[in-house]
Motif scaffolding. Structure first.
Motif, short mmCIF file in Angstrom:
data_model
loop_
_atom_site.label_atom_id
_atom_site.label_comp_id
_atom_site.label_asym_id
_atom_site.label_seq_id
_atom_site.Cartn_x
_atom_site.Cartn_y
_atom_site.Cartn_z
N MET A 1 -10.97 16.60 9.70
CA MET A 1 -11.60 15.58 8.85
C MET A 1 -10.67 14.35 8.76
O MET A 1 -9.47 14.50 8.58
CB MET A 1 -11.84 16.17 7.46
CG MET A 1 -12.90 15.45 6.69
SD MET A 1 -13.46 16.33 5.21
CE MET A 1 -11.97 16.52 4.26
N ALA A 2 -11.26 13.18 8.90
CA ALA A 2 -10.44 11.97 8.80
C ALA A 2 -10.05 11.77 7.33
O ALA A 2 -10.83 12.07 6.43
CB ALA A 2 -11.24 10.76 9.28
N PRO A 3 -8.84 11.28 7.09
CA PRO A 3 -8.45 11.04 5.70
C PRO A 3 -9.31 9.94 5.07
O PRO A 3 -9.75 9.03 5.79
CB PRO A 3 -6.99 10.60 5.79
CG PRO A 3 -6.78 10.18 7.19
CD PRO A 3 -7.78 10.91 8.04
N ILE A 4 -9.54 10.04 3.77
CA ILE A 4 -10.32 8.99 3.10
C ILE A 4 -9.47 7.73 2.97
O ILE A 4 -9.96 6.60 3.09
CB ILE A 4 -10.86 9.48 1.74
CG1 ILE A 4 -11.72 8.40 1.10
CG2 ILE A 4 -9.76 9.93 0.79
CD1 ILE A 4 -12.56 8.90 -0.05
N ILE A 5 -8.16 7.95 2.76
CA ILE A 5 -7.27 6.79 2.69
C ILE A 5 -5.97 7.10 3.41
O ILE A 5 -5.51 8.24 3.42
CB ILE A 5 -7.02 6.34 1.22
CG1 ILE A 5 -6.49 4.91 1.20
CG2 ILE A 5 -6.10 7.29 0.47
CD1 ILE A 5 -6.90 4.13 0.01
N LYS A 6 -5.44 6.08 4.01
CA LYS A 6 -4.27 6.28 4.86
C LYS A 6 -3.44 5.00 4.84
O LYS A 6 -4.00 3.91 4.80
CB LYS A 6 -4.80 6.54 6.27
CG LYS A 6 -3.77 6.83 7.29
CD LYS A 6 -4.43 7.17 8.61
CE LYS A 6 -3.33 7.38 9.60
NZ LYS A 6 -3.77 7.82 10.89
N THR A 7 -2.13 5.14 4.87
CA THR A 7 -1.31 3.94 5.06
C THR A 7 -0.46 4.14 6.30
O THR A 7 -0.07 5.25 6.64
CB THR A 7 -0.38 3.65 3.85
OG1 THR A 7 0.60 4.68 3.75
CG2 THR A 7 -1.14 3.53 2.56
N GLU A 8 -0.21 3.03 6.98
CA GLU A 8 0.61 3.07 8.19
C GLU A 8 1.75 2.07 8.06
O GLU A 8 1.50 0.87 7.86
CB GLU A 8 -0.24 2.69 9.41
CG GLU A 8 -1.26 3.76 9.77
CD GLU A 8 -2.18 3.32 10.91
OE1 GLU A 8 -3.04 4.14 11.28
OE2 GLU A 8 -2.07 2.18 11.41
N LYS A 9 2.95 2.59 8.08
CA LYS A 9 4.15 1.75 8.04
C LYS A 9 4.05 0.63 7.00
O LYS A 9 4.28 -0.55 7.29
CB LYS A 9 4.41 1.11 9.42
CG LYS A 9 4.69 2.12 10.52
CD LYS A 9 6.11 1.98 11.02
CE LYS A 9 6.58 3.13 11.89
NZ LYS A 9 6.57 4.46 11.25
N LEU A 10 3.70 1.04 5.80
CA LEU A 10 3.47 0.07 4.74
C LEU A 10 4.79 -0.42 4.13
O LEU A 10 5.62 0.38 3.72
CB LEU A 10 2.63 0.76 3.66
CG LEU A 10 1.96 -0.12 2.63
CD1 LEU A 10 0.91 -1.00 3.28
CD2 LEU A 10 1.30 0.75 1.57
N ASN A 11 4.95 -1.74 4.11
CA ASN A 11 6.14 -2.35 3.51
C ASN A 11 5.71 -3.38 2.49
O ASN A 11 4.71 -4.08 2.68
CB ASN A 11 6.96 -3.08 4.59
CG ASN A 11 7.71 -2.10 5.47
OD1 ASN A 11 8.78 -1.64 5.11
ND2 ASN A 11 7.12 -1.76 6.60
N HIS A 12 6.49 -3.48 1.41
CA HIS A 12 6.24 -4.57 0.47
C HIS A 12 7.55 -5.20 0.01
O HIS A 12 8.42 -4.54 -0.55
CB HIS A 12 5.43 -4.11 -0.73
CG HIS A 12 4.90 -5.26 -1.52
ND1 HIS A 12 3.71 -5.88 -1.22
CD2 HIS A 12 5.44 -5.97 -2.54
CE1 HIS A 12 3.52 -6.90 -2.04
NE2 HIS A 12 4.56 -6.98 -2.85
N LEU A 13 7.62 -6.48 0.26
CA LEU A 13 8.80 -7.25 -0.12
C LEU A 13 8.40 -8.15 -1.28
O LEU A 13 7.50 -8.97 -1.16
CB LEU A 13 9.20 -8.10 1.10
CG LEU A 13 10.50 -8.87 1.07
CD1 LEU A 13 11.69 -7.93 0.96
CD2 LEU A 13 10.62 -9.72 2.36
#
Ligand SMILES: Nc1ncnc2c1ncn2[C@@H]1O[C@H](COP(=O)(O)OP(=O)(O)OP(=O)(O)O)[C@@H](O)[C@H]1O
Ligand SMILES: [Mg+2]
Length: 288
Positions: A1-13
């Motif tokens: 099953m595909a994830p409902i939500i996913k993050t990829e290499k998330l960065n926040h400056l």
């Protein structure tokens, strides 16, 4: 099953290019399945709030992606707007954001923005009030007449009333007394059971999520340090203690008993599990 939500290499400056520049989250890869109940835990400043505010598009990644149902949430203005209704976020101390003259109007605020019919709004306000144990007589009162715990539950109801696919709560029990805390955790658990929606709960309090969630994600200095079932995480008690997070008290007791030579499973994290394990131990000895 595909994830409902996913993050990829998330960065926040934050405050890029100023003396206050700060990389709050670093290369976060995260996935949640439809219907999962996930706990996020970590020290103050570890990036929990920054992270979850990306999941409904409140913050825009400095780099990396957030995918909701396999589509980048920033793909179009319309999509991110839609995601804001589908990923409901309850802020830290949400009661400060109550502003309407009645409880009813406060809970109805989100559904109204979704342009639902009056009937549908009415249904959802009552349903959400039930989920958080707010009696219907209170709906006509001003939120300011109510107790801190009640206000908190009304703020949560306001998000639940949007029937989000994902409900995210940032420290929903912070500052409440033990009774208020238990009540809110109980509300959230029964909401998850009934609605089968994805729930992400951010907290400092190990004891309170240990028994509720299916998976625990541990944040440390803007990164994910651990990710697993509560049992898997608590088996690494030393690693947790190193970053200043306490394992549940009962797990500490069990760890100590193991050091003293009792053959106990190291992944015990509720009093019920401990009682059972200890009783089994006694039974085992009698039989021997
Ligand atoms: N608006 C902002 N501007 C600049 N820096 C910020 C801002 N918000 C958070 N930070 C910094 O980013 C880092 C992560 O903060 P964040 O609030 O995401 O952590 P947290 O894990 O939610 O902490 P807490 O448990 O105290 O709520 C911290 O160093 C914080 O000081
Ligand atoms: Mg926070």
């Amino acid at each position: 099953m595909a994830p409902i939500i996913k993050t990829e290499k998330l960065n926040h400056l934050y405050s890029a290019g100023t003396p206050f520049e700060r990389l709050a989250i670093k290369d976060i890869d995260f996935e949640a399945e439809q219907g999962e109940f996930i706990g996020i835990i970590g020290h103050t400043g570890s990036g929990k709030s920054t992270f979850i505010q990306h999941l409904n598009g409140l913050l825009k990644p400095t780099s990396g992606k957030v995918l909701f149902n396999d589509t980048d949430i920033w793909e179009s203005k319309a999509y991110v707007r839609d995601v804001r209704f589908k990923v409901g976020l309850v802020f830290q101390y949400p009661e400060y954001q109550l502003f309407e003259e009645t409880v009813y109007k406060d809970i109805a605020f989100g559904p109204k923005n979704m342009r639902l019919t009056e009937n549908e709004i009415d249904l959802r306000v009552h349903e959400a009030a039930d989920f958080v144990g707010i009696e219907h007589e209170l709906l006509d009162k001003s939120p300011f007449e109510l107790s801190g715990g009640q206000k908190r539950r009304i703020a949560i109801a306001g998000v639940i009333a949007m029937r989000p696919d994902i409900l995210i709560l940032d420290e929903p029990t912070a500052g409440l007394d033990p009774r208020g805390r238990d009540m809110i955790i109980g509300n959230i658990r029964s909401y998850h059971e009934k609605m089968k929606s994805t729930v992400i709960l951010v907290t400092h309090n190990m004891e309170e999520i240990a028994r509720s969630v299916q998976r625990l994600v541990v944040f440390e200095s803007g990164s994910i340090l651990m990710n697993g079932t509560p049992a898997e995480i608590f088996m690494q008690g030393d690693k947790l203690q190193k970053i200043g997070l306490a394992v549940p008290e009962i797990t500490r007791v069990i760890m100590r008993l193991r050091e003293l030579g009792l053959p106990l499973n190291p992944s015990i994290f509720t009093v019920e599990q401990a009682t059972e394990a200890l009783l089994n131990l006694k039974g085992g000895r009698k039989r021997a």
